[in-house]
Design an enzyme around this catalytic site. Structure first.
Site, PDB file in Angstrom:
ATOM      1  CG  HIS A  63      -2.015  -1.020   1.128  1.00  0.00           C
ATOM      2  ND1 HIS A  63      -2.517  -1.663   2.241  1.00  0.00           N
ATOM      3  CD2 HIS A  63      -2.702  -1.505   0.053  1.00  0.00           C
ATOM      4  CE1 HIS A  63      -3.470  -2.506   1.853  1.00  0.00           C
ATOM      5  NE2 HIS A  63      -3.593  -2.425   0.534  1.00  0.00           N
ATOM      6  CD  GLU A 120      -0.661   0.501   4.599  1.00  0.00           C
ATOM      7  OE1 GLU A 120       0.066  -0.500   4.729  1.00  0.00           O
ATOM      8  OE2 GLU A 120      -1.896   0.424   4.480  1.00  0.00           O
ATOM      9  CG  HIS A 148      -0.142  -4.004   5.475  1.00  0.00           C
ATOM     10  ND1 HIS A 148      -0.940  -3.619   4.420  1.00  0.00           N
ATOM     11  CD2 HIS A 148       0.440  -5.176   5.097  1.00  0.00           C
ATOM     12  CE1 HIS A 148      -0.860  -4.515   3.451  1.00  0.00           C
ATOM     13  NE2 HIS A 148      -0.024  -5.470   3.833  1.00  0.00           N
ATOM     14  CD  GLU A 187      -2.601  -3.426   9.317  1.00  0.00           C
ATOM     15  OE1 GLU A 187      -2.052  -2.310   9.201  1.00  0.00           O
ATOM     16  OE2 GLU A 187      -3.325  -3.932   8.427  1.00  0.00           O
TER      17      GLU A 187
END
Length: 422
Positions: A173, A176, A305, A381
């Site tokens: 992504h 990020e 992420h 995350e």
């Protein structure tokens, strides 16, 4: 085709030309609101709020019982707050001027690679090339090109034959930035750290690292739009603002693809998963690279992420179906969580992503587990839990790296104890 999360008025406000060296899209005096959604009715109303207020959701909308961050321009502050009060949605302004935060987390001294600031793609790739040239135990390859023709680079660290491998993936992504910063931090620790435990891990395991899966999107976040998430291939659709670009590549893997997820079927939205699975050259290159190794060699696949501080396990497509070795994976994830918390107190919640976060299909970790039979896969995350979110200040990069390094040590040791590498 509608654009439900970023309306024409918002686009017009942020897309004005800026001075050289500055992003074309600006968010001066845009606020980030954190909303606590307590009921299903509040969630249904939130999903319709774009019909009269220009908002940009930073999180995929899932179930009630979670917090969601939204960006709102100065023209709509009062309207949003009035609507939230009417719906009895508890909210907090967590960022009063988004552009100021973006400026604070932008690229600093980009002359050489370090982990006190964010860096451009060229600087990250130059560092990779330098390390590869300096160490004969590193094998570096270009595993493919992006849609716009940029290299997707890989690094394999192997000091001993017969090792099993651990795969690290970063920046699928675009927005990020902390993802590739953390993955390169970990790689640097494995190569250059004098810590005996890191030296041992670099001897006893092979490490395969793809720090930048989405180079086109990453460059776009540096040069045009800091909030961009997808890759940059025109996807064949248009809306009122023009051509629509990009696929959310972590919704494009061919494992329960398209079964669930917020706006995965909206081509002009941030979370569009494509018209069918495996449409993106970047994803095909990554899958082919993973598949180029013999079965049973890669024993762990970890995708990094932002944000939320989770260790998300398979599956994402369901909140009622779990992997056969789910309890084993939870024990391994718990080791990461406990060790990471010991460094700065950052708490990482762990469990199946469909259960903890939201139900969504087509993610890398599920493909790695369900198709490639890698016995421990996860999405990590990283920081934080929403105060800064995707715009984590650069002065936290090293702290994130250190807490994740501690977590990774414990995770690998627990995985070994659980027989993952047998």
């Amino acid at each position: 085709m509608k654009l439900p999360i970023l309306l024409i008025a918002l686009v017009a406000m942020v897309a004005a030309k800026s001075a050289p060296g500055r992003l074309a899209a600006r968010y001066d005096h845009f606020r980030v609101y954190q909303l606590t959604i307590e009921t299903d009715l509040q969630m249904e109303e939130l999903k319709k709020i774009h019909e009269h207020i220009s908002v940009h959701f930073l999180n995929e909308l899932g179930a009630a019982g979670h917090k969601y961050n939204v960006i709102v321009g100065p023209l709509f502050h009062r309207a949003l707050e009035k609507t939230l009060k009417f719906l009895e949605i508890v909210y907090e302004v967590i960022v009063d001027d988004l552009q100021k935060l973006i400026d604070e987390s932008s690229v600093g001294d980009d002359s050489q690679m370090e982990w006190e600031t964010y860096h451009s793609l060229d600087t990250i790739y130059d560092w990779i090339d330098q390390e590869c040239a300096a160490h004969d135990y590193l094998e570096c390859k270009v595993i493919g090109q992006s849609y716009e023709g940029r290299d997707i680079k890989s690094i394999k660290l192997s000091k001993r034959s017969g090792n099993k491998a651990i795969f690290l993936e970063g920046n699928i992504h675009a927005m990020e930035w902390i993802s590739s910063a953390t993955v390169t931090f970990l790689l640097n620790q494995l190569i250059n750290s004098e810590d005996p435990e890191m030296q041992r891990l670099s001897e006893e395991y092979d490490w395969i690292v793809v720090p930048m899966v989405n180079p086109d999107g990453f460059v776009y976040t540096h040069e045009v739009e800091r909030l961009w998430r997808k890759n940059r291939r025109p996807n064949g659709y248009r809306n009122e603002t023009g051509d629509c670009y990009g696929i959310d590549m972590n919704r494009n893997f061919d494992y329960h693809w398209g079964g669930a997820g917020w706006n995965i079927d909206e081509p002009c939205d941030h979370w569009f998963g494509g018209e069918k699975p495996n449409t993106e050259v970047e994803i095909i290159s990554l899958q082919n690279f993973v598949s180029s190794f013999e079965d049973g060699y890669i024993r762990s696949y970890m995708a990094y992420h932002a944000y939320g501080q989770y260790v998300l396990l398979p599956y994402g497509h369901s909140n009622t179906e779990f992997p056969p070795n789910y309890e084993q994976m939870k024990r391994i994830a718990a080791a990461f969580s406990d060790a990471a918390a010991d460094v700065y107190g950052s708490t990482f919640t762990y469990g199946a992503s469909g259960l903890l976060n939201y139900v969504v299909s087509g993610a890398a970790k599920d493909w790695a587990y369900g198709v490639k039979n890698i016995p421990f896969t996860c999405t990590v995350e990283l920081r934080d839990k929403g105060t800064f979110g995707f715009f984590l200040p650069s002065n936290q990069i090293t702290e994130v790296g250190l807490e994740v390094t501690a977590g990774l040590k414990a995770l690998v040791n627990k995985a070994a104890e659980e027989g993952i590498f047998d």
